[in-house]
Design an enzyme around this catalytic site. Sequence first.
Site, PDB file in Angstrom:
ATOM      1  N   TYR A 213      43.499  63.786  16.346  1.00 51.83           N
ATOM      2  CA  TYR A 213      43.308  63.659  14.881  1.00 51.83           C
ATOM      3  C   TYR A 213      44.596  63.214  14.216  1.00 51.83           C
ATOM      4  CZ  TYR A 213      43.395  65.282  10.010  1.00 51.83           C
ATOM      5  OH  TYR A 213      43.579  65.370   8.651  1.00 51.83           O
TER       6      TYR A 213
ATOM      7  N   ASP B 128      43.178  79.769  23.267  1.00 53.97           N
ATOM      8  CA  ASP B 128      43.875  78.936  22.280  1.00 53.97           C
ATOM      9  C   ASP B 128      43.405  77.480  22.344  1.00 53.97           C
ATOM     10  OD1 ASP B 128      45.561  78.450  20.206  1.00 53.97           O
ATOM     11  OD2 ASP B 128      47.417  78.879  21.298  1.00 53.97           O
ATOM     12  N   ARG B 129      43.568  76.799  21.214  1.00 54.22           N
ATOM     13  CA  ARG B 129      43.323  75.348  21.136  1.00 54.22           C
ATOM     14  C   ARG B 129      44.415  74.633  21.941  1.00 54.22           C
ATOM     15  NH1 ARG B 129      44.050  73.250  15.086  1.00 54.22           N
ATOM     16  NH2 ARG B 129      41.816  73.625  14.897  1.00 54.22           N
TER      17      ARG B 129
ATOM     18  N   LYS C 216      45.610  59.734  12.246  1.00 57.04           N
ATOM     19  CA  LYS C 216      46.063  59.684  10.850  1.00 57.04           C
ATOM     20  C   LYS C 216      47.434  59.005  10.765  1.00 57.04           C
ATOM     21  CE  LYS C 216      44.422  61.138   7.589  1.00 57.04           C
ATOM     22  NZ  LYS C 216      43.455  60.531   6.631  1.00 57.04           N
TER      23      LYS C 216
ATOM     24  N   THR D 177      47.963  63.565   5.918  1.00 58.81           N
ATOM     25  CA  THR D 177      48.102  64.991   6.210  1.00 58.81           C
ATOM     26  C   THR D 177      49.514  65.332   6.694  1.00 58.81           C
ATOM     27  OG1 THR D 177      47.419  66.660   7.832  1.00 58.81           O
ATOM     28  CG2 THR D 177      47.065  64.397   8.461  1.00 58.81           C
ATOM     29  N   ASP D 178      49.930  66.576   6.453  1.00 58.00           N
ATOM     30  CA  ASP D 178      51.228  67.020   6.978  1.00 58.00           C
ATOM     31  C   ASP D 178      51.212  67.114   8.498  1.00 58.00           C
ATOM     32  OD1 ASP D 178      49.646  69.314   7.296  1.00 58.00           O
ATOM     33  OD2 ASP D 178      51.041  70.678   6.297  1.00 58.00           O
ATOM     34  N   GLU D 179      50.009  67.063   9.104  1.00 60.07           N
ATOM     35  CA  GLU D 179      49.931  67.200  10.561  1.00 60.07           C
ATOM     36  C   GLU D 179      50.566  66.020  11.294  1.00 60.07           C
ATOM     37  OE1 GLU D 179      46.297  68.838  12.122  1.00 60.07           O
ATOM     38  OE2 GLU D 179      45.821  69.767  10.211  1.00 60.07           O
TER      39      GLU D 179
ATOM     40  N   GLU E  46      37.679  61.061   9.983  1.00 59.25           N
ATOM     41  CA  GLU E  46      37.260  62.179  10.832  1.00 59.25           C
ATOM     42  C   GLU E  46      38.408  63.167  10.726  1.00 59.25           C
ATOM     43  OE1 GLU E  46      34.491  62.784  12.412  1.00 59.25           O
ATOM     44  OE2 GLU E  46      33.535  60.893  11.888  1.00 59.25           O
TER      45      GLU E  46
HETATM   46  P1  NAD Z   1      35.856  65.943   5.276  1.00 63.24           P
HETATM   47  O1  NAD Z   1      35.705  65.919   6.755  1.00 63.24           O
HETATM   48  O2  NAD Z   1      35.304  67.093   4.500  1.00 63.24           O
HETATM   49  O3  NAD Z   1      35.183  64.621   4.649  1.00 63.24           O
HETATM   50  C1  NAD Z   1      35.394  63.347   5.182  1.00 63.24           C
HETATM   51  C2  NAD Z   1      34.445  62.399   4.448  1.00 63.24           C
HETATM   52  O4  NAD Z   1      34.662  61.076   4.950  1.00 63.24           O
HETATM   53  C3  NAD Z   1      32.956  62.719   4.650  1.00 63.24           C
HETATM   54  O5  NAD Z   1      32.270  62.618   3.425  1.00 63.24           O
HETATM   55  C4  NAD Z   1      32.491  61.638   5.617  1.00 63.24           C
HETATM   56  O6  NAD Z   1      31.117  61.316   5.483  1.00 63.24           O
HETATM   57  C5  NAD Z   1      33.388  60.479   5.218  1.00 63.24           C
HETATM   58  N1  NAD Z   1      33.558  59.494   6.312  1.00 63.24           N
HETATM   59  C6  NAD Z   1      33.903  59.758   7.590  1.00 63.24           C
HETATM   60  N2  NAD Z   1      33.939  58.605   8.292  1.00 63.24           N
HETATM   61  C7  NAD Z   1      33.664  57.604   7.408  1.00 63.24           C
HETATM   62  C8  NAD Z   1      33.592  56.189   7.522  1.00 63.24           C
HETATM   63  N3  NAD Z   1      33.803  55.560   8.697  1.00 63.24           N
HETATM   64  N4  NAD Z   1      33.300  55.473   6.418  1.00 63.24           N
HETATM   65  C9  NAD Z   1      33.064  56.092   5.214  1.00 63.24           C
HETATM   66  N5  NAD Z   1      33.099  57.429   5.070  1.00 63.24           N
HETATM   67  C10 NAD Z   1      33.421  58.175   6.146  1.00 63.24           C
HETATM   68  O7  NAD Z   1      37.394  65.741   4.996  1.00 63.24           O
HETATM   69  P2  NAD Z   1      38.375  66.433   3.937  1.00 63.24           P
HETATM   70  O8  NAD Z   1      38.795  67.741   4.453  1.00 63.24           O
HETATM   71  O9  NAD Z   1      37.803  66.297   2.592  1.00 63.24           O
HETATM   72  O10 NAD Z   1      39.636  65.461   4.073  1.00 63.24           O
HETATM   73  C11 NAD Z   1      39.733  64.274   3.266  1.00 63.24           C
HETATM   74  C12 NAD Z   1      41.022  63.559   3.607  1.00 63.24           C
HETATM   75  O11 NAD Z   1      42.120  64.435   3.358  1.00 63.24           O
HETATM   76  C13 NAD Z   1      41.125  63.143   5.078  1.00 63.24           C
HETATM   77  O12 NAD Z   1      41.703  61.873   5.129  1.00 63.24           O
HETATM   78  C14 NAD Z   1      42.038  64.188   5.687  1.00 63.24           C
HETATM   79  O13 NAD Z   1      42.767  63.642   6.764  1.00 63.24           O
HETATM   80  C15 NAD Z   1      42.928  64.536   4.515  1.00 63.24           C
HETATM   81  N6  NAD Z   1      43.480  65.911   4.522  1.00 63.24           N
HETATM   82  C16 NAD Z   1      42.640  66.987   4.664  1.00 63.24           C
HETATM   83  C17 NAD Z   1      43.198  68.270   4.620  1.00 63.24           C
HETATM   84  C18 NAD Z   1      42.332  69.498   4.749  1.00 63.24           C
HETATM   85  O14 NAD Z   1      42.884  70.610   4.896  1.00 63.24           O
HETATM   86  N7  NAD Z   1      41.020  69.406   4.654  1.00 63.24           N
HETATM   87  C19 NAD Z   1      44.581  68.436   4.459  1.00 63.24           C
HETATM   88  C20 NAD Z   1      45.386  67.296   4.331  1.00 63.24           C
HETATM   89  C21 NAD Z   1      44.819  66.045   4.354  1.00 63.24           C
HETATM   90  P1  TYD Z   2      41.653  74.286  10.948  1.00 63.46           P
HETATM   91  O1  TYD Z   2      40.935  74.821   9.748  1.00 63.46           O
HETATM   92  O2  TYD Z   2      40.860  73.645  12.037  1.00 63.46           O
HETATM   93  O3  TYD Z   2      42.776  73.305  10.378  1.00 63.46           O
HETATM   94  P2  TYD Z   2      44.005  72.562  11.172  1.00 63.46           P
HETATM   95  O4  TYD Z   2      43.819  72.716  12.619  1.00 63.46           O
HETATM   96  O5  TYD Z   2      43.826  71.153  10.729  1.00 63.46           O
HETATM   97  O6  TYD Z   2      45.250  73.215  10.667  1.00 63.46           O
HETATM   98  O7  TYD Z   2      42.493  75.472  11.590  1.00 63.46           O
HETATM   99  C1  TYD Z   2      43.469  76.180  10.840  1.00 63.46           C
HETATM  100  C2  TYD Z   2      44.116  77.166  11.766  1.00 63.46           C
HETATM  101  O8  TYD Z   2      43.133  78.148  12.163  1.00 63.46           O
HETATM  102  C3  TYD Z   2      44.638  76.564  13.051  1.00 63.46           C
HETATM  103  O9  TYD Z   2      45.862  77.211  13.421  1.00 63.46           O
HETATM  104  C4  TYD Z   2      43.568  76.880  14.075  1.00 63.46           C
HETATM  105  C5  TYD Z   2      42.997  78.199  13.578  1.00 63.46           C
HETATM  106  N1  TYD Z   2      41.562  78.425  13.885  1.00 63.46           N
HETATM  107  C6  TYD Z   2      41.151  79.603  14.541  1.00 63.46           C
HETATM  108  O10 TYD Z   2      41.970  80.474  14.883  1.00 63.46           O
HETATM  109  N2  TYD Z   2      39.830  79.760  14.808  1.00 63.46           N
HETATM  110  C7  TYD Z   2      38.886  78.831  14.462  1.00 63.46           C
HETATM  111  O11 TYD Z   2      37.673  79.020  14.760  1.00 63.46           O
HETATM  112  C8  TYD Z   2      39.310  77.649  13.761  1.00 63.46           C
HETATM  113  C9  TYD Z   2      38.321  76.589  13.355  1.00 63.46           C
HETATM  114  C10 TYD Z   2      40.656  77.491  13.488  1.00 63.46           C
END
Ligand code: NAD
Ligand code: TYD
Length: 335
Positions: free
Chosen positions: A147, A269-270, A151, A123-125, A82
Amino acid sequence: MRLFVSGGAGFIGSNFVRRMLAKHDDVEIVCFDKLTYAGNLDNLKPVEDHPRYRFVRGDICDAAAVHEAVRGVDAIVNFAAETHVDRSIAEPETFLYTDIIGTHTLLEAVREQGIGRMVQVSTDEVYGSIDTGSFCETDRLSPSSPYSASKAGGDLQALAYHTTYGAPVMITRGSNTYGPYQYPEKLIPLFVTNALEGKQLPLYGDGMNVRDWLHVDDHCDGIEAVLMNGEPGEVYNVGGGNERTNREITSIILDELDLSESVITWVEDRPGHDRRYSISCAKLRGIGWDTIVDFEQGLRATIRWYRDNEPWWHKIKHGEGEFARWQKRWYDDRS
Ligand code: NAD
Ligand code: TYD
């Protein structure tokens, strides 16, 4: 090499699957995905009939299904999670199951079936916010959201499995990723598709939070470098080196689509909103990786991809799925 790619129907996972099949003639992929609201088989349409690709629907928390599906693979790359911070604030529980218990289930499969390698995509988070300078891999974890805390829990399980059982697991910590096929709840695809639909762009707080942006192709190549050349038990940061405020990202989107700032709505803000992310990637460069995509070109090409692929996101935003419920729940309270 036979790869088990969990979460391969999501944003980064599907880019990874398509890219690995295109780059290598000797890679076979079992894509294992629960198909949550974020999982989308349309992302894998270009490879659905590929002879070296197979899809299995399943949950990484389901030990029996995982053990069955991983049989015979050489390595696991785990993208399944997630992933949306805002959802983790509003509805945190599933994050703990998938991001911690799910990771544990995969680690158990590695241990019991003697699988040769596993990359846990993180993630870097997990480091939390940093005002100046950049985090390196040995810095302490200080996650702010449910989240990132989930992670971090997955990361710590992976490292403990290496220390205790010698599990051959590596961790990547990627920065904010952008590119085609990203679910339009995240900043860039939400803002681009809202702009294309004539809707408002909801900027949080003062819009000055900083993220380090990484193109999805560069992220996938970083994960591949760790899969092939990483040292078990080690963590590798994967960053783009492109720190931008959300306000700056919004300006590029508006410029590319020829729109004025009047479409920005400033919203509450979040809670717990991390101010700035920044990571050092010297360690990953040391095993032969570097970024290829220029940020401004990559972002503008990504904006055009959403403009040119409206059917892909229209189905998500206006179909029967989860999108509308979430938007109503989150944004109605904040504007
Ligand atoms: P996403 O939300 O687009 O996709 C997540 C996928 O995981 C989906 O296909 C979902 O169906 C599947 N999934 C969720 N729960 C599951 C479960 N219990 N069993 C099997 N499949 C399940 O995510 P993303 O943005 O592609 O991120 C992928 C990975 O990279 C994550 O682990 C995330 O923490 C990491 N990540 C994402 C970012 C980003 O900016 N998107 C940056 C750094 C790291
Ligand atoms: P997001 O794409 O949710 O990634 P993350 O929170 O994992 O970094 O958000 C990126 C940045 O954008 C974050 O600082 C929150 C901001 N944001 C908005 O300002 N408005 C929005 O509707 C969303 C989804 C994010």
